[in-house]
Design a protein around this motif. Structure first.
Motif, PDB file in Angstrom:
ATOM      1  N   THR A  70       0.837  -1.201   0.000  1.00 43.21           N
ATOM      2  CA  THR A  70       0.000   0.000   0.000  1.00 43.21           C
ATOM      3  C   THR A  70       0.873   1.252   0.000  1.00 43.21           C
ATOM      4  N   PRO A  71       0.333   2.370  -0.510  1.00 40.97           N
ATOM      5  CA  PRO A  71       1.120   3.612  -0.477  1.00 40.97           C
ATOM      6  C   PRO A  71       1.543   3.997   0.945  1.00 40.97           C
ATOM      7  N   GLY A  72       0.689   3.747   1.936  1.00 37.90           N
ATOM      8  CA  GLY A  72       1.052   4.069   3.315  1.00 37.90           C
ATOM      9  C   GLY A  72       2.258   3.282   3.780  1.00 37.90           C
ATOM     10  N   LEU A  73       2.338   2.018   3.385  1.00 34.99           N
ATOM     11  CA  LEU A  73       3.484   1.194   3.756  1.00 34.99           C
ATOM     12  C   LEU A  73       4.745   1.676   3.049  1.00 34.99           C
ATOM     13  N   GLN A  74       4.616   2.050   1.785  1.00 37.98           N
ATOM     14  CA  GLN A  74       5.768   2.564   1.041  1.00 37.98           C
ATOM     15  C   GLN A  74       6.342   3.803   1.720  1.00 37.98           C
ATOM     16  N   ALA A  75       5.473   4.686   2.132  1.00 33.27           N
ATOM     17  CA  ALA A  75       5.921   5.913   2.791  1.00 33.27           C
ATOM     18  C   ALA A  75       6.582   5.600   4.125  1.00 33.27           C
ATOM     19  N   ALA A  76       6.018   4.641   4.875  1.00 31.93           N
ATOM     20  CA  ALA A  76       6.595   4.261   6.171  1.00 31.93           C
ATOM     21  C   ALA A  76       7.969   3.627   5.991  1.00 31.93           C
ATOM     22  N   VAL A  77       8.126   2.827   4.962  1.00 30.54           N
ATOM     23  CA  VAL A  77       9.415   2.191   4.676  1.00 30.54           C
ATOM     24  C   VAL A  77      10.453   3.263   4.327  1.00 30.54           C
TER      25      VAL A  77
END
Length: 149
Positions: A70-77
């Motif tokens: 998900t985009p949220g996971l990409q940003a968190a990574v």
């Protein structure tokens, strides 16, 4: 491949150092001439060292966009590795490593994260974002290495 200025490169990538026999050399001459006719450069590349090739094979298993999650996971990574840190430490800081590691491996494959590939990839491998924060540009072999040239 394309250079930043738009010119083309045909990269001949042999499977091993012994792949340069007489037949391959003749083929290289023909390919170089064909490339020159269309305004492309021709280069025969050396195969990567075994450890680099193994790391790239591993990361290639995560090249499919489904591993972005998900985009949220990409940003968190990306945020977790804004300052370089060990792979597993960064994964655990984001969430369940079993859910997060595929997204990290995909980010490494796609150049959104970088690490040294000249040693076997492991939990202590130092991972970070490329200089400038965007997708990495790597070396001539197409490999991004944290702290590399």
């Amino acid at each position: 491949a394309r250079y930043a200025d738009g010119t083309g490169l045909f990269a001949d990538c042999p499977s091993g150092p012994a792949s340069g026999g007489a037949r391959a050399q003749r083929a290289g001459v023909v390919l170089e001439a064909a490339c020159a006719r269309v305004g492309w450069a021709y280069r025969r590349l050396e195969p990567p060292p075994a450890v680099v090739a193994g790391n790239l094979r591993w990361l290639a298993g995560y090249r499919h966009p489904r591993y972005r999650r998900t985009p949220g996971l990409q940003a968190a990574v990306a945020e977790a590795f804004a300052v370089p840190r060990p792979l597993f430490e960064g994964a655990a800081s984001v969430g369940d490593p079993l859910q997060v590691l595929p997204a990290i491996y995909h980010a490494l494959w796609s150049g959104q994260l970088v690490t040294g590939l000249d040693e076997p990839l492991h939990g202590g491998s130092l991972v970070g974002v490329p200089a400038g924060g965007g997708p990495g540009r790597g070396s001539e072999a197409g490999i991004d290495m944290l702290g590399g040239e």
